[in-house]
Write a protein that holds these residues in place. Structure first.
Motif, short mmCIF file in Angstrom:
data_model
loop_
_atom_site.label_atom_id
_atom_site.label_comp_id
_atom_site.label_asym_id
_atom_site.label_seq_id
_atom_site.Cartn_x
_atom_site.Cartn_y
_atom_site.Cartn_z
N PHE A 1 0.85 -1.19 0.00
CA PHE A 1 0.00 0.00 0.00
C PHE A 1 0.89 1.24 0.00
O PHE A 1 1.51 1.56 1.01
CB PHE A 1 -0.91 -0.01 1.23
N ILE B 1 1.70 5.36 -0.61
CA ILE B 1 1.07 6.68 -0.51
C ILE B 1 2.15 7.76 -0.73
O ILE B 1 3.34 7.48 -0.73
CB ILE B 1 0.40 6.91 0.89
N ASP C 1 -2.98 8.51 -2.33
CA ASP C 1 -3.66 8.70 -1.04
C ASP C 1 -4.06 7.40 -0.36
O ASP C 1 -4.12 6.34 -0.98
CB ASP C 1 -4.94 9.51 -1.25
N TYR C 2 -4.37 7.55 0.91
CA TYR C 2 -5.18 6.56 1.63
C TYR C 2 -6.29 7.38 2.27
O TYR C 2 -5.99 8.30 3.06
CB TYR C 2 -4.38 5.80 2.70
N LEU D 1 2.61 2.59 3.42
CA LEU D 1 1.80 2.95 4.58
C LEU D 1 1.86 1.84 5.63
O LEU D 1 1.78 0.65 5.29
CB LEU D 1 0.35 3.17 4.13
N TYR E 1 -4.51 1.16 8.65
CA TYR E 1 -5.73 0.66 8.01
C TYR E 1 -6.21 -0.70 8.50
O TYR E 1 -7.28 -1.16 8.09
CB TYR E 1 -5.59 0.65 6.47
#
Ligand code: PRP
Length: 182
Positions: A155, A157, A162-163, A176, A181
């Motif tokens: 993941f 960013i 974005d997240y 990330l 998350y």
């Protein structure tokens, strides 16, 4: 000091590394299109915005700029996804050389559909430039004519990505941390 630094597991590409790679991409694009009569550079919002604005300043040619916003839906019962145009370009693309700029190619659905659409609209050529590519996630074959970096299936960013709409303004690309998350 990065105020969101506790959320970052690892920096993949620093501000300096990204800058150097964009300079190389800009030179290559400039060389490849030097004899073209037109070049329309289309940024796909929102993720590409930072990459786009840095990249076009490294292209030493007269260009026309446009932006598009699309949303993709994937349905496991279909062999390919559906792409809806949320905001289209404001100009005719017929007979123009089109270069799309993306932040990341993941499954490949979004850009394969959009590029197909632009070929049907009569563009002279349709090429793709992406900062990142995640080949492990690919579902459809898509040629990336100009690629910044290949990344693992993590993941990522920053630098436009974005997240939940955060982290786009970080000057680097990072992984990330799962704690954000999970
Ligand atoms: C991301 C990215 C591409 C697309 C890639 O956009 O910017 O447009 O997903 O995925 P694919 O290869 O699987 O089709 P996103 O929908 O996250 O929107 P954003 O750019 O506004 O963040």
């Amino acid at each position: 000091m990065i105020c969101q630094e506790n959320d970052i597991k690892k920096i993949l590409f620093s501000k300096e590394e990204i800058k150097a790679r964009i300079e190389e991409l800009g030179k290559q694009i400039t060389e490849d299109y030097k004899d073209a009569k037109s070049l329309l550079v289309i940024g796909i919002l929102k993720g590409s915005c930072i990459f786009y604005s840095d990249l076009i300043r490294e292209i030493d040619l007269p260009i026309e700029i446009e932006f598009m916003s699309v949303s993709s839906y994937q349905d496991s019962s279909m062999s390919s996804g559906e792409v809806k145009i949320v905001k289209d370009v404001g100009t005719s693309v017929a007979l123009k050389h089109v270069l799309f700029v993306e932040d990341i190619i993941d499954t490949g659905f979004t850009m394969s559909k959009v590029m197909e659409m632009f070929k049907e609209r009569g563009a002279a050529s349709v090429k793709l430039c992406s900062l990142l590519s995640k080949p492990d996630r690919r579902k459809v074959e898509i040629p990336i004519d100009y690629l910044g970096f290949t990344i693992p299936d993590e993941f990522v960013i920053g630098y436009g990505l974005d997240y939940a709409e955060r982290y786009r303004n970080l000057p680097f690309v990072g992984i990330l941390d799962e704690s954000v998350y999970l």
